[in-house]
Design a protein around this motif. Structure first.
Motif, PDB file in Angstrom:
ATOM      1  N   GLY A  69       0.832  -1.205   0.000  1.00 11.63           N
ATOM      2  CA  GLY A  69       0.000   0.000   0.000  1.00 11.63           C
ATOM      3  C   GLY A  69       0.859   1.244   0.000  1.00 11.63           C
ATOM      4  O   GLY A  69       2.097   1.164   0.053  1.00 11.63           O
ATOM      5  N   ARG A  70       0.184   2.379  -0.048  1.00 12.08           N
ATOM      6  CA  ARG A  70       0.901   3.660   0.034  1.00 12.08           C
ATOM      7  C   ARG A  70      -0.017   4.691   0.671  1.00 12.08           C
ATOM      8  O   ARG A  70      -1.245   4.579   0.610  1.00 12.08           O
ATOM      9  N   ALA A  71       0.604   5.689   1.262  1.00 14.99           N
ATOM     10  CA  ALA A  71      -0.118   6.805   1.856  1.00 14.99           C
ATOM     11  C   ALA A  71       0.407   8.088   1.229  1.00 14.99           C
ATOM     12  O   ALA A  71       1.621   8.281   1.132  1.00 14.99           O
ATOM     13  N   ASP A  72      -0.491   8.924   0.783  1.00 12.16           N
ATOM     14  CA  ASP A  72      -0.131  10.206   0.193  1.00 12.16           C
ATOM     15  C   ASP A  72      -0.757  11.323   1.011  1.00 12.16           C
ATOM     16  O   ASP A  72      -1.973  11.332   1.226  1.00 12.16           O
ATOM     17  N   ALA A  73       0.078  12.246   1.468  1.00  9.68           N
ATOM     18  CA  ALA A  73      -0.416  13.388   2.240  1.00  9.68           C
ATOM     19  C   ALA A  73      -1.243  14.303   1.337  1.00  9.68           C
ATOM     20  O   ALA A  73      -1.085  14.299   0.113  1.00  9.68           O
ATOM     21  N   ALA A  74      -2.100  15.077   1.953  1.00  5.71           N
ATOM     22  CA  ALA A  74      -2.903  16.049   1.213  1.00  5.71           C
ATOM     23  C   ALA A  74      -1.979  17.090   0.589  1.00  5.71           C
ATOM     24  O   ALA A  74      -0.992  17.502   1.191  1.00  5.71           O
ATOM     25  N   THR A  75      -2.306  17.485  -0.645  1.00  7.15           N
ATOM     26  CA  THR A  75      -1.547  18.532  -1.336  1.00  7.15           C
ATOM     27  C   THR A  75      -2.511  19.395  -2.115  1.00  7.15           C
ATOM     28  O   THR A  75      -3.363  18.871  -2.849  1.00  7.15           O
ATOM     29  N   GLY A  76      -2.400  20.696  -1.963  1.00  5.89           N
ATOM     30  CA  GLY A  76      -3.259  21.600  -2.720  1.00  5.89           C
ATOM     31  C   GLY A  76      -4.724  21.246  -2.576  1.00  5.89           C
ATOM     32  O   GLY A  76      -5.278  21.259  -1.486  1.00  5.89           O
ATOM     33  N   HIS A  77      -5.335  20.879  -3.692  1.00  6.81           N
ATOM     34  CA  HIS A  77      -6.752  20.519  -3.690  1.00  6.81           C
ATOM     35  C   HIS A  77      -6.986  19.025  -3.553  1.00  6.81           C
ATOM     36  O   HIS A  77      -8.128  18.578  -3.542  1.00  6.81           O
ATOM     37  N   SER A  78      -5.909  18.247  -3.457  1.00  5.61           N
ATOM     38  CA  SER A  78      -6.037  16.794  -3.333  1.00  5.61           C
ATOM     39  C   SER A  78      -6.033  16.386  -1.862  1.00  5.61           C
ATOM     40  O   SER A  78      -5.121  16.754  -1.122  1.00  5.61           O
ATOM     41  N   PRO A  79      -7.029  15.599  -1.443  1.00  3.54           N
ATOM     42  CA  PRO A  79      -7.048  15.146  -0.051  1.00  3.54           C
ATOM     43  C   PRO A  79      -5.997  14.060   0.187  1.00  3.54           C
ATOM     44  O   PRO A  79      -5.471  13.468  -0.752  1.00  3.54           O
ATOM     45  N   ALA A  80      -5.709  13.812   1.442  1.00  2.00           N
ATOM     46  CA  ALA A  80      -4.826  12.701   1.787  1.00  2.00           C
ATOM     47  C   ALA A  80      -5.483  11.405   1.318  1.00  2.00           C
ATOM     48  O   ALA A  80      -6.713  11.299   1.287  1.00  2.00           O
ATOM     49  N   SER A  81      -4.660  10.433   0.932  1.00  2.00           N
ATOM     50  CA  SER A  81      -5.225   9.170   0.458  1.00  2.00           C
ATOM     51  C   SER A  81      -4.363   7.999   0.892  1.00  2.00           C
ATOM     52  O   SER A  81      -3.158   8.130   1.108  1.00  2.00           O
ATOM     53  N   ILE A  82      -5.036   6.871   1.020  1.00  2.00           N
ATOM     54  CA  ILE A  82      -4.364   5.608   1.303  1.00  2.00           C
ATOM     55  C   ILE A  82      -4.839   4.620   0.249  1.00  2.00           C
ATOM     56  O   ILE A  82      -6.040   4.485   0.009  1.00  2.00           O
ATOM     57  N   VAL A  83      -3.874   3.977  -0.393  1.00  2.00           N
ATOM     58  CA  VAL A  83      -4.171   2.999  -1.430  1.00  2.00           C
ATOM     59  C   VAL A  83      -3.648   1.643  -0.972  1.00  2.00           C
ATOM     60  O   VAL A  83      -2.511   1.534  -0.496  1.00  2.00           O
ATOM     61  N   VAL A  84      -4.473   0.618  -1.108  1.00  2.00           N
ATOM     62  CA  VAL A  84      -4.083  -0.751  -0.779  1.00  2.00           C
ATOM     63  C   VAL A  84      -4.034  -1.534  -2.092  1.00  2.00           C
ATOM     64  O   VAL A  84      -4.946  -1.433  -2.912  1.00  2.00           O
ATOM     65  N   TYR A  85      -2.953  -2.296  -2.291  1.00  2.00           N
ATOM     66  CA  TYR A  85      -2.765  -3.049  -3.524  1.00  2.00           C
ATOM     67  C   TYR A  85      -3.263  -4.485  -3.346  1.00  2.00           C
ATOM     68  O   TYR A  85      -2.735  -5.247  -2.528  1.00  2.00           O
ATOM     69  N   ARG A  86      -4.245  -4.859  -4.126  1.00  2.00           N
ATOM     70  CA  ARG A  86      -4.924  -6.144  -3.970  1.00  2.00           C
ATOM     71  C   ARG A  86      -4.048  -7.355  -4.336  1.00  2.00           C
ATOM     72  O   ARG A  86      -3.905  -8.292  -3.562  1.00  2.00           O
ATOM     73  N   ARG A  87      -3.476  -7.354  -5.512  1.00  2.00           N
ATOM     74  CA  ARG A  87      -2.764  -8.553  -5.995  1.00  2.00           C
ATOM     75  C   ARG A  87      -1.582  -8.964  -5.117  1.00  2.00           C
ATOM     76  O   ARG A  87      -1.432 -10.151  -4.827  1.00  2.00           O
ATOM     77  N   PRO A  88      -0.710  -8.049  -4.695  1.00  3.14           N
ATOM     78  CA  PRO A  88       0.407  -8.481  -3.841  1.00  3.14           C
ATOM     79  C   PRO A  88      -0.067  -9.104  -2.522  1.00  3.14           C
ATOM     80  O   PRO A  88       0.531 -10.075  -2.049  1.00  3.14           O
ATOM     81  N   LEU A  89      -1.126  -8.563  -1.959  1.00  2.00           N
ATOM     82  CA  LEU A  89      -1.639  -9.121  -0.708  1.00  2.00           C
ATOM     83  C   LEU A  89      -2.266 -10.487  -0.934  1.00  2.00           C
ATOM     84  O   LEU A  89      -2.015 -11.427  -0.174  1.00  2.00           O
ATOM     85  N   GLU A  90      -3.047 -10.619  -1.981  1.00  2.00           N
ATOM     86  CA  GLU A  90      -3.663 -11.921  -2.273  1.00  2.00           C
ATOM     87  C   GLU A  90      -2.601 -12.978  -2.566  1.00  2.00           C
ATOM     88  O   GLU A  90      -2.754 -14.139  -2.184  1.00  2.00           O
ATOM     89  N   ALA A  91      -1.521 -12.586  -3.226  1.00  2.00           N
ATOM     90  CA  ALA A  91      -0.462 -13.535  -3.560  1.00  2.00           C
ATOM     91  C   ALA A  91       0.260 -14.044  -2.319  1.00  2.00           C
ATOM     92  O   ALA A  91       0.736 -15.176  -2.299  1.00  2.00           O
ATOM     93  N   ARG A  92       0.325 -13.237  -1.272  1.00  2.00           N
ATOM     94  CA  ARG A  92       1.034 -13.628  -0.053  1.00  2.00           C
ATOM     95  C   ARG A  92       0.159 -14.355   0.960  1.00  2.00           C
ATOM     96  O   ARG A  92       0.662 -15.054   1.818  1.00  2.00           O
ATOM     97  N   ALA A  93      -1.158 -14.163   0.879  1.00  2.00           N
ATOM     98  CA  ALA A  93      -2.059 -14.742   1.879  1.00  2.00           C
ATOM     99  C   ALA A  93      -2.349 -16.204   1.559  1.00  2.00           C
ATOM    100  O   ALA A  93      -2.619 -16.552   0.422  1.00  2.00           O
ATOM    101  N   ARG A  94      -2.331 -17.033   2.581  1.00  2.06           N
ATOM    102  CA  ARG A  94      -2.592 -18.463   2.364  1.00  2.06           C
ATOM    103  C   ARG A  94      -4.081 -18.785   2.451  1.00  2.06           C
ATOM    104  O   ARG A  94      -4.515 -19.826   1.982  1.00  2.06           O
ATOM    105  N   ASP A  95      -4.871 -17.898   3.094  1.00  3.38           N
ATOM    106  CA  ASP A  95      -6.314 -18.103   3.195  1.00  3.38           C
ATOM    107  C   ASP A  95      -7.000 -16.771   3.478  1.00  3.38           C
ATOM    108  O   ASP A  95      -6.335 -15.751   3.630  1.00  3.38           O
ATOM    109  N   ARG A  96      -8.320 -16.803   3.548  1.00  2.00           N
ATOM    110  CA  ARG A  96      -9.093 -15.564   3.727  1.00  2.00           C
ATOM    111  C   ARG A  96      -8.796 -14.886   5.066  1.00  2.00           C
ATOM    112  O   ARG A  96      -8.713 -13.663   5.140  1.00  2.00           O
ATOM    113  N   ASP A  97      -8.626 -15.667   6.126  1.00  3.19           N
ATOM    114  CA  ASP A  97      -8.320 -15.075   7.431  1.00  3.19           C
ATOM    115  C   ASP A  97      -6.974 -14.358   7.409  1.00  3.19           C
ATOM    116  O   ASP A  97      -6.842 -13.257   7.946  1.00  3.19           O
ATOM    117  N   THR A  98      -5.986 -15.006   6.808  1.00  2.67           N
ATOM    118  CA  THR A  98      -4.667 -14.380   6.696  1.00  2.67           C
ATOM    119  C   THR A  98      -4.752 -13.120   5.848  1.00  2.67           C
ATOM    120  O   THR A  98      -4.149 -12.098   6.179  1.00  2.67           O
TER     121      THR A  98
END
Length: 119
Positions: free
Chosen positions: A58-87
């Protein structure tokens, strides 16, 4: 109706954010949360010997100008590392905690006191 894999992942991210809201609602009220499939090439590490994981979750971007702060989570890398839904759920939560901590300039253990227990 059955949810798609990406919709179930989105729900995991929303659940992680909802778990943090009771304590951090004011700080998170102006933060936008998003899910992307994979990190952009500019965020990928190159080769061995790196201090951090070469594929970010994931990544976190601070607010700048007219853009609000944001947090992005990357789906594929997490799914590739998880062995099951709970993990996967635990990894998504930890990723959200880490990115919120980064955005707020705090330690992950401060954002979620149970964070260190899962490590």
């Amino acid at each position: 109706m059955a949810k798609s894999r990406s919709e179930r992942f989105d729900d995991l991210v929303l659940d992680a954010v909802d778990r943090l809201r009771p304590r951090w609602d004011r700080q998170l009220s102006a933060v936008e949360f998003a899910v992307e499939e994979v990190p952009p090439l500019s965020e990928l590490g190159d080769g061995p010997g790196l201090d951090s994981d070469p594929v970010p979750f994931g990544r976190a971007d601070a607010a700048t100008g007219h853009s609000p702060a944001s947090i992005v989570v990357y789906r594929r890398p997490l799914e590739a590392r998880a062995r099951d839904r709970d993990t996967l759920g635990a990894m998504v939560h930890d990723t959200v905690v880490e990115q919120v901590a980064s955005l707020l300039g705090l330690a992950p253990e401060t954002v979620d006191p149970g964070y260190d227990d899962r490590r």
